[in-house]
Design a protein around this motif. Structure first.
Motif, PDB file in Angstrom:
ATOM      1  N   MET A 177       0.827  -1.214   0.000  1.00  0.00           N
ATOM      2  CA  MET A 177       0.000   0.000   0.000  1.00  0.00           C
ATOM      3  C   MET A 177       0.857   1.258   0.000  1.00  0.00           C
ATOM      4  N   LEU A 178       1.891   1.278   0.855  1.00  0.00           N
ATOM      5  CA  LEU A 178       2.764   2.453   0.949  1.00  0.00           C
ATOM      6  C   LEU A 178       3.534   2.663  -0.343  1.00  0.00           C
ATOM      7  N   LEU A 179       4.053   1.591  -0.898  1.00  0.00           N
ATOM      8  CA  LEU A 179       4.827   1.680  -2.133  1.00  0.00           C
ATOM      9  C   LEU A 179       3.961   2.169  -3.290  1.00  0.00           C
ATOM     10  N   ALA A 180       2.754   1.622  -3.416  1.00  0.00           N
ATOM     11  CA  ALA A 180       1.854   2.016  -4.499  1.00  0.00           C
ATOM     12  C   ALA A 180       1.418   3.469  -4.361  1.00  0.00           C
ATOM     13  N   THR A 181       1.084   3.889  -3.140  1.00  0.00           N
ATOM     14  CA  THR A 181       0.629   5.270  -2.904  1.00  0.00           C
ATOM     15  C   THR A 181       1.738   6.276  -3.206  1.00  0.00           C
ATOM     16  N   THR A 182       2.948   5.977  -2.756  1.00  0.00           N
ATOM     17  CA  THR A 182       4.084   6.879  -2.981  1.00  0.00           C
ATOM     18  C   THR A 182       4.390   7.022  -4.465  1.00  0.00           C
ATOM     19  N   GLN A 183       4.422   5.895  -5.173  1.00  0.00           N
ATOM     20  CA  GLN A 183       4.738   5.945  -6.599  1.00  0.00           C
ATOM     21  C   GLN A 183       3.623   6.611  -7.402  1.00  0.00           C
ATOM     22  N   LEU A 184       2.370   6.446  -6.975  1.00  0.00           N
ATOM     23  CA  LEU A 184       1.259   7.101  -7.664  1.00  0.00           C
ATOM     24  C   LEU A 184       1.344   8.622  -7.516  1.00  0.00           C
ATOM     25  N   ALA A 185       1.666   9.082  -6.324  1.00  0.00           N
ATOM     26  CA  ALA A 185       1.815  10.523  -6.097  1.00  0.00           C
ATOM     27  C   ALA A 185       2.929  11.093  -6.971  1.00  0.00           C
ATOM     28  N   LEU A 186       4.034  10.371  -7.051  1.00  0.00           N
ATOM     29  CA  LEU A 186       5.169  10.833  -7.859  1.00  0.00           C
ATOM     30  C   LEU A 186       4.820  10.831  -9.345  1.00  0.00           C
ATOM     31  N   LEU A 187       4.107   9.816  -9.779  1.00  0.00           N
ATOM     32  CA  LEU A 187       3.723   9.729 -11.190  1.00  0.00           C
ATOM     33  C   LEU A 187       2.713  10.819 -11.558  1.00  0.00           C
ATOM     34  N   SER A 188       1.783  11.121 -10.663  1.00  0.00           N
ATOM     35  CA  SER A 188       0.801  12.186 -10.905  1.00  0.00           C
ATOM     36  C   SER A 188       1.492  13.542 -11.006  1.00  0.00           C
TER      37      SER A 188
ATOM     38  N   ALA B 158      14.729  14.172 -14.854  1.00  0.00           N
ATOM     39  CA  ALA B 158      15.831  13.441 -14.219  1.00  0.00           C
ATOM     40  C   ALA B 158      15.594  13.285 -12.722  1.00  0.00           C
ATOM     41  N   VAL B 159      15.157  14.368 -12.074  1.00  0.00           N
ATOM     42  CA  VAL B 159      14.929  14.333 -10.631  1.00  0.00           C
ATOM     43  C   VAL B 159      13.816  13.352 -10.273  1.00  0.00           C
ATOM     44  N   MET B 160      12.710  13.414 -10.993  1.00  0.00           N
ATOM     45  CA  MET B 160      11.575  12.526 -10.723  1.00  0.00           C
ATOM     46  C   MET B 160      11.953  11.058 -10.912  1.00  0.00           C
ATOM     47  N   THR B 161      12.693  10.785 -11.967  1.00  0.00           N
ATOM     48  CA  THR B 161      13.110   9.406 -12.226  1.00  0.00           C
ATOM     49  C   THR B 161      14.039   8.891 -11.137  1.00  0.00           C
ATOM     50  N   ILE B 162      14.968   9.744 -10.688  1.00  0.00           N
ATOM     51  CA  ILE B 162      15.915   9.353  -9.634  1.00  0.00           C
ATOM     52  C   ILE B 162      15.190   9.093  -8.318  1.00  0.00           C
ATOM     53  N   ILE B 163      14.212   9.942  -7.991  1.00  0.00           N
ATOM     54  CA  ILE B 163      13.449   9.757  -6.746  1.00  0.00           C
ATOM     55  C   ILE B 163      12.673   8.446  -6.789  1.00  0.00           C
ATOM     56  N   SER B 164      12.023   8.192  -7.917  1.00  0.00           N
ATOM     57  CA  SER B 164      11.263   6.951  -8.055  1.00  0.00           C
ATOM     58  C   SER B 164      12.174   5.738  -7.950  1.00  0.00           C
ATOM     59  N   ALA B 165      13.342   5.816  -8.574  1.00  0.00           N
ATOM     60  CA  ALA B 165      14.294   4.708  -8.515  1.00  0.00           C
ATOM     61  C   ALA B 165      14.811   4.500  -7.090  1.00  0.00           C
ATOM     62  N   ALA B 166      15.038   5.593  -6.360  1.00  0.00           N
ATOM     63  CA  ALA B 166      15.516   5.485  -4.978  1.00  0.00           C
ATOM     64  C   ALA B 166      14.482   4.792  -4.093  1.00  0.00           C
ATOM     65  N   ILE B 167      13.219   5.135  -4.293  1.00  0.00           N
ATOM     66  CA  ILE B 167      12.136   4.477  -3.546  1.00  0.00           C
ATOM     67  C   ILE B 167      12.117   2.980  -3.850  1.00  0.00           C
ATOM     68  N   SER B 168      12.332   2.640  -5.094  1.00  0.00           N
ATOM     69  CA  SER B 168      12.311   1.248  -5.519  1.00  0.00           C
ATOM     70  C   SER B 168      13.464   0.452  -4.912  1.00  0.00           C
ATOM     71  N   VAL B 169      14.670   1.055  -4.940  1.00  0.00           N
ATOM     72  CA  VAL B 169      15.829   0.370  -4.385  1.00  0.00           C
ATOM     73  C   VAL B 169      15.623   0.083  -2.901  1.00  0.00           C
ATOM     74  N   LYS B 170      15.078   1.054  -2.190  1.00  0.00           N
ATOM     75  CA  LYS B 170      14.817   0.861  -0.760  1.00  0.00           C
ATOM     76  C   LYS B 170      13.787  -0.254  -0.532  1.00  0.00           C
ATOM     77  N   ALA B 171      12.807  -0.350  -1.415  1.00  0.00           N
ATOM     78  CA  ALA B 171      11.758  -1.359  -1.257  1.00  0.00           C
ATOM     79  C   ALA B 171      12.291  -2.766  -1.480  1.00  0.00           C
ATOM     80  N   ILE B 172      13.233  -2.918  -2.409  1.00  0.00           N
ATOM     81  CA  ILE B 172      13.773  -4.247  -2.733  1.00  0.00           C
ATOM     82  C   ILE B 172      14.679  -4.759  -1.623  1.00  0.00           C
TER      83      ILE B 172
END
Length: 483
Positions: A438-449, A468-482
């Protein structure tokens, strides 16, 4: 990183890499096809191919899916046992499962071919509002049988987890498909759409049988007593078939509406959007049918393992796909002309909205496989029937707001699908939505919007800096999740 997550990541990486290579091949093929055929030719190809898929998925009675479950369960027991006598018995059972599947599919492939010929004239009226394409559908009929046979052999390889073989087949079919179709389009233009489809599916069948027959020699048994053993397969498969029938019929009706209300060019742009989002997401979704579904089917009776498998798959998808979606959101204005031609630039606003819809699909897709893995044909039919029917919202979307309206409705349909899939998984199969998901989906949806807003308001250097900034932030969230 958990061991199961590592295994999922390994399978996803394998098929993701293959899909990436396929995309490179398809970039060349799609560019050439777009230049040779234009939006009208792409729209014609889309209608023929959608009709083929409709008849194929109806007349094969879903055996390519129910067959995976049957073979996978036997294979799971075979790999788990160490008793020699039991292993020999299970190996014989596995060979019988494959023979039974092939026998039924051979009959259904012929049936699908005949049905296409018989319905050629009504199909021409349904899709083009005139009888001019009747002979076109007669010519298309062998392609239905070829695709049914090829899907059967793919199911055999999926059921016994031959992941490397499946990956190799995927690359070869993409490469050969390009090599046989582009010359046909070059010399015949739009008239080569049907010959190209025949050539592509003939080549695909040859490739996949070369691998599957190596595992199990071709063996068929058409005796009524033997075929009767396939009744359980038909029960589960029929529900899948009916769902696919509804889904493909609705897709065909939508394309027919767009053709009548708009033009073949409109259909071409609509199908181009589907090609972009499906192909791009395919990098991450490719392992779902090849690895995830057979694996989930094999352990579904174990509730704890069931929950763990679905959660791990969902978490990994939500970690891997969003950074790619954000990057593509910003890249579309130059990516579309690169992949297709300047004639297709009108699809960009639609696809940007479709990428948001893709995130909701990413969330619910692992949960959607639960009824199918359980062999619960009734629940699967109801759930996927809803998911197929809500696509009709595309029609009012186009009526009131054109391609932008289609994009908005694609988001709405995926939200509906997401709610239904998650509710079904929780209350029917006891698979809850975890806090982490839920947290991962909500965070990524906010960033994508936020990315979508920036795409439509920024220009120049600011546009690319924010990208570039948005992509890096999204990738950082993903790395932390994995981790």
């Amino acid at each position: 990183m958990k061991l199961e997550t590592y295994k999922i990541l390994k399978a996803t990486s394998l098929f993701g890499s293959v899909q990436g290579l396929n995309i490179l091949i398809n970039i060349v093929r799609t560019k050439l096809v777009a230049l040779l055929l234009g939006p009208t030719g792409v729209g014609l190809n889309s209608i023929y191919n959608e009709t083929r898929e409709l008849i194929h998925s109806t007349t094969n009675l879903g055996l390519d899916i129910s067959g995976i479950k049957n073979i996978s369960q036997t294979f799971e027991r075979l790999t788990a046992t160490t008793d020699d006598a039991e292993r020999n018995a299970l190996q014989q059972q596995l060979a019988n499962d494959v023979c039974l599947l092939r026998s039924w599919v051979a009959i259904l492939a012929l049936f699908g071919t005949v049905v296409t010929i018989m319905l050629a004239r009504p199909l021409s009226y349904l899709t083009f509002q005139n009888p001019d394409h009747t002979w076109g559908y007669v010519i298309l009929s062998p392609v239905v049988g070829l695709s049914t046979l090829a899907c059967c052999e793919m199911s055999v390889l999926k059921g016994i987890r031959k992941l490397k073989a499946l990956a190799t087949i995927s690359v070869l079919t993409a490469l050969v498909g390009m090599c046989v179709s582009v010359p046909i389009y070059f010399f015949m233009g739009i008239s080569g759409v049907l010959p190209a489809l025949i050539a592509i599916f003939t080549a695909s069948l040859i490739i996949v049988t070369a691998f599957s027959w190596h595992q199990f020699a071709p063996k068929y048994d058409f005796s009524p007593i033997y075929l009767k053993l396939g009744t359980p397969l038909l029960k589960v498969g029929t529900a899948f078939m009916l769902t696919n029938l509804i889904d493909n019929l609705i897709q065909l009706l939508v394309q027919s509406y767009l053709n009548g209300r708009g033009s073949l060019e409109t259909v071409g742009l609509f199908s181009t959007n589907a090609t972009i989002t499906t192909t791009y997401a395919g990098i991450f979704f490719a392992a779902m049918g090849n690895d995830y579904f057979p694996r989930l089917s094999g352990i579904f009776d174990d509730v704890k393992a069931r929950i763990s498998t679905v959660h791990n798959q969902s978490e990994l998808l939500l970690a891997l796909l969003p950074p790619a979606i954000v990057a593509m959101m910003f890249s579309l204005p130059w990516l579309v002309p690169l992949l297709f031609s300047n004639e297709f630039i009108g699809v960009t606003p639609l696809t940007q909205l479709a990428l948001i819809a893709l995130l909701f699909r990413t969330l619910h897709l692992p949960f959607t496989y639960a009824p199918l893995a359980a062999g619960d044909s009734k629940t699967f039919f109801i759930l996927n029937g809803i998911q197929a029917a809500d696509v009709l919202l595309v029609i009012p979307g186009y009526h009131y707001a054109g391609l932008i309206g289609i994009g908005i409705m694609l988001i709405a349909t995926n939200i509906i699908d997401c709610i239904c899939s998650l509710a079904c998984a929780r209350y029917k199969y006891h698979i809850p939505l975890s806090r982490k998901i839920m947290l991962l989906a909500t965070t990524q949806l906010a960033l994508l919007s936020a990315s979508y807003l920036c795409v439509n308001t920024l220009e120049g250097i600011n546009y690319w800096l924010v990208a570039a900034v948005m992509t890096i932030i999204s990738a950082a969230i993903s790395v932390k999740a994995i981790r």
